[in-house]
Design a protein around this motif. Structure first.
Motif, short mmCIF file in Angstrom:
data_model
loop_
_atom_site.label_atom_id
_atom_site.label_comp_id
_atom_site.label_asym_id
_atom_site.label_seq_id
_atom_site.Cartn_x
_atom_site.Cartn_y
_atom_site.Cartn_z
N THR A 1 0.84 -1.20 0.00
CA THR A 1 0.00 0.00 0.00
C THR A 1 0.87 1.25 0.00
OG1 THR A 1 -0.14 -0.12 2.38
CG2 THR A 1 -1.96 -1.06 1.18
N VAL A 2 0.40 2.25 -0.72
CA VAL A 2 1.11 3.53 -0.77
C VAL A 2 0.09 4.65 -0.58
CG1 VAL A 2 2.97 2.73 -2.30
CG2 VAL A 2 0.88 3.66 -3.30
N GLU A 3 0.59 5.79 -0.12
CA GLU A 3 -0.29 6.94 0.12
C GLU A 3 -0.20 7.96 -1.02
OE1 GLU A 3 -2.20 7.94 2.86
OE2 GLU A 3 -1.99 5.91 3.63
N THR A 4 1.01 8.41 -1.27
CA THR A 4 1.21 9.58 -2.13
C THR A 4 1.88 9.18 -3.45
OG1 THR A 4 3.40 9.93 -1.25
CG2 THR A 4 1.59 11.01 -0.08
N ALA A 5 1.92 10.16 -4.37
CA ALA A 5 2.59 9.91 -5.65
C ALA A 5 4.07 9.60 -5.42
CB ALA A 5 2.43 11.14 -6.55
N LEU A 6 4.70 10.30 -4.49
CA LEU A 6 6.13 10.06 -4.27
C LEU A 6 6.37 8.66 -3.70
CD1 LEU A 6 7.41 13.53 -2.97
CD2 LEU A 6 7.61 12.55 -5.28
N GLU A 7 5.46 8.21 -2.83
CA GLU A 7 5.59 6.84 -2.30
C GLU A 7 5.37 5.82 -3.42
OE1 GLU A 7 3.75 7.69 2.03
OE2 GLU A 7 3.33 5.73 1.19
N LEU A 8 4.42 6.13 -4.29
CA LEU A 8 4.14 5.21 -5.39
C LEU A 8 5.36 5.13 -6.32
CD1 LEU A 8 2.11 3.38 -6.87
CD2 LEU A 8 1.34 5.38 -8.15
N ARG A 9 5.96 6.30 -6.54
CA ARG A 9 7.14 6.32 -7.42
C ARG A 9 8.25 5.42 -6.88
NH1 ARG A 9 11.18 11.39 -7.72
NH2 ARG A 9 11.67 11.33 -9.93
N GLU A 10 8.46 5.52 -5.56
CA GLU A 10 9.52 4.71 -4.96
C GLU A 10 9.20 3.22 -5.11
OE1 GLU A 10 10.53 6.24 -1.05
OE2 GLU A 10 11.29 4.22 -0.56
N ALA A 11 7.94 2.87 -4.87
CA ALA A 11 7.54 1.46 -4.96
C ALA A 11 7.64 0.96 -6.41
CB ALA A 11 6.11 1.29 -4.44
N VAL A 12 7.24 1.79 -7.36
CA VAL A 12 7.34 1.40 -8.77
C VAL A 12 8.81 1.15 -9.14
CG1 VAL A 12 7.09 2.21 -11.16
CG2 VAL A 12 5.19 2.49 -9.56
N GLN A 13 9.66 2.08 -8.71
CA GLN A 13 11.09 1.91 -9.04
C GLN A 13 11.64 0.60 -8.48
OE1 GLN A 13 12.76 5.58 -7.59
NE2 GLN A 13 12.37 6.67 -9.52
N GLU A 14 11.26 0.31 -7.23
CA GLU A 14 11.77 -0.93 -6.60
C GLU A 14 11.23 -2.17 -7.29
OE1 GLU A 14 11.97 0.97 -2.17
OE2 GLU A 14 10.83 -0.89 -2.42
N GLU A 15 9.94 -2.17 -7.58
CA GLU A 15 9.31 -3.39 -8.10
C GLU A 15 9.55 -3.58 -9.61
OE1 GLU A 15 8.23 -5.59 -6.19
OE2 GLU A 15 7.93 -4.49 -4.32
N PHE A 16 9.64 -2.49 -10.34
CA PHE A 16 9.77 -2.63 -11.79
C PHE A 16 11.15 -3.15 -12.18
CE2 PHE A 16 10.33 -0.81 -16.17
CZ PHE A 16 9.34 -1.57 -16.79
N ALA A 17 12.13 -2.93 -11.30
CA ALA A 17 13.51 -3.34 -11.63
C ALA A 17 13.56 -4.81 -12.04
CB ALA A 17 14.40 -3.08 -10.43
N SER A 18 12.78 -5.66 -11.36
CA SER A 18 12.85 -7.09 -11.67
C SER A 18 11.56 -7.58 -12.35
CB SER A 18 13.07 -7.87 -10.37
OG SER A 18 12.03 -7.57 -9.48
N ALA A 19 10.80 -6.66 -12.91
CA ALA A 19 9.51 -7.06 -13.50
C ALA A 19 9.59 -7.15 -15.02
CB ALA A 19 8.42 -6.08 -13.10
N ASP A 20 8.62 -7.85 -15.59
CA ASP A 20 8.51 -7.91 -17.05
C ASP A 20 7.59 -6.81 -17.56
OD1 ASP A 20 9.96 -10.46 -17.74
OD2 ASP A 20 8.59 -11.15 -16.18
N ALA A 21 6.65 -6.38 -16.72
CA ALA A 21 5.70 -5.38 -17.20
C ALA A 21 5.15 -4.54 -16.05
CB ALA A 21 4.53 -6.08 -17.89
N LEU A 22 4.79 -3.32 -16.41
CA LEU A 22 4.14 -2.40 -15.48
C LEU A 22 2.84 -1.94 -16.12
CD1 LEU A 22 4.10 -0.38 -13.01
CD2 LEU A 22 5.30 1.22 -14.51
N VAL A 23 1.73 -2.05 -15.38
CA VAL A 23 0.47 -1.50 -15.88
C VAL A 23 0.03 -0.44 -14.87
CG1 VAL A 23 -1.85 -2.01 -16.72
CG2 VAL A 23 -0.10 -3.79 -16.83
#
Ligand code: C5P
Length: 392
Positions: free
Chosen positions: A242-264
């Protein structure tokens, strides 16, 4: 779909009623096969009324119709809930001394079992070996969860909830075209705090993002859901952050996308945030006439992630627009697709009554070059599958 619900003799048998009920409400032809012991926990009339079919137990019922194999041969799916330690052992050994055993042996349909037992029994070496044998044979094991058991004890062994069992069971029938893929989905709407009690937010309910996460899970993907204020429950079988703000979401996306095949990126991300977050509640007395807020731009997570994507990583964005004219809406979408640099942009019209918090959606999907690749409408789940088809 013709679905056999096998019910073994454990206290959790009362929850099998919920499993049969959900499957019936989804339009399936449900046949309950209960063991003798199961019927000491739940009454046959309940199971018959809920499944809308006779409940079978005995090998010697309907011998003329070769009942002991007919159900198994005609089943599209078999779900055993609860699966007791005893039933798991019998399944592992291929024992067919009751109708449930013969039905399962006579079937080539996917088999899903939902174990339920006390922790000691679940962790017993015999059960561990039986479950491993079943998994090796391709049997799908749902749960058990860890939690309160029948007595005062608690721990692993509690049967998974009926909706989780139903989801997992139906997933076995779907195309598994995202197996081995890691998909990150963002859902909901970010909230930008003004002070400890107030925020700037948006009306995104998270339904489309959750439908995407469920669809990707059911197609075999490992799914990470980045959830910003969902109005609907997060799905089971998906890792949710769970994330609250855009900046928190950005951090989570950066962490998770590094090892992902796709982002939606289905989440509605605030474009601006208050420049100053007040430490205490803003007092109206301090602003008798007007309160002026200074907002600063948030980073565009979609654009920066698309720009940093490695070869083979796919990025899909959304564009929710209020433009009423379809052609003008498409033009906005094309311009945005070029600006964002995502592989695809899912364009949908929103308004006071459209888009948000609805069960249905209608979208046009454009490529980075601005071509319409597909259009989809229907339930958010159907739209989700159309989007995932593009990933595949
Ligand atoms: O520019 P707009 O907000 O219309 O773009 C929508 C798309 O961009 C969505 O996929 C949304 O998740 C994403 N977005 C973002 N970061 C922002 C704003 C939107 O990733 N700051």
């Amino acid at each position: 779909m013709r679905i056999v619900v096998g019910v073994a003799g454990g206290i959790a048998a009362y929850k099998a009623v919920g499993v049969a009920r959900e499957l019936v409400l989804l339009g399936h032809d449900v046949h309950v096969v209960a063991t003798e012991a199961a019927l000491r926990f739940v009454g046959r009339p309940t199971l018959e009324a809920i499944s809308r079919n006779p409940v079978e137990t005995d090998l010697f019922d309907g011998v003329a119709e070769v009942r002991h194999v007919a159900l198994g041969q005609s089943a599209d799916l078999i779900v055993v809930a609860p699966a007791t330690a005893n039933t798991l052992a019998k399944l592992a050994a291929g024992i067919a001394d009751d109708l449930l055993g013969t039905t399962i042996l006579a079937s080539t349909a996917p088999l899903v079992v939902a174990p339920a037992m006390h922790t000691e029994m679940w962790q017993n070496a015999a059960t561990v070996a039986n479950v491993a044998t079943l998994r090796d044979r391709g049997v799908h094991v749902v749960g058990p969860a860890s939690g309160q058991l029948t007595g005062s004890d608690s721990g692993p062994g509690r049967m998974a909830e009926p909706s989780e069992i139903v989801d997992a069971a139906l997933a076995t029938l779907r195309v598994q075209d995202l197996v081995g893929r890691r998909v990150v989905v963002t859902a909901g709407g970010t909230r930008e705090p003004l002070d400890p009690v107030r925020f700037l937010g948006n009306r995104s309910s998270g339904r489309q993002g959750v439908a995407l996460a469920e669809a990707a899970r059911d197609r075999g993907a490992e799914v990470v859901l980045l959830a910003a204020h969902l109005e609907v429950p997060a799905p089971s079988g998906v890792r949710t952050r769970t994330v609250e703000t855009a900046l928190e979401l950005r951090e989570a996306v950066q962490e998770e996308f590094a090892s992902a095949d796709a982002l939606v990126m289905a989440a509605a991300v605030a474009d601006f945030r208050p420049e100053q977050v007040q430490d205490s509640k803003i007092k109206k007395d301090a602003h008798p006439e007007k309160l002026q807020l200074e907002l600063v731009r948030n980073p565009d997570i979609l654009a920066e992630t698309a720009a940093s994507a490695r070869e083979g990583q796919r990025v899909i964005g959304f564009a929710a627009e209020t433009e009423p004219d379809a052609d003008a809406l498409l033009e906005i979408g094309r311009a945005k697709a070029a600006r964002k640099g995502a592989d695809h942009l899912v364009l949908n019209k929103v308004g006071w009554r459209e888009g948000f918090a609805q069960e249905h959606n209608a979208v046009v999907i454009v490529s980075r070059a601005g071509d319409i690749v597909t259009e989809a409408s229907g339930s958010k789940r159907e739209v989700a599958d159309a989007i995932l088809d593009l990933l595949v």
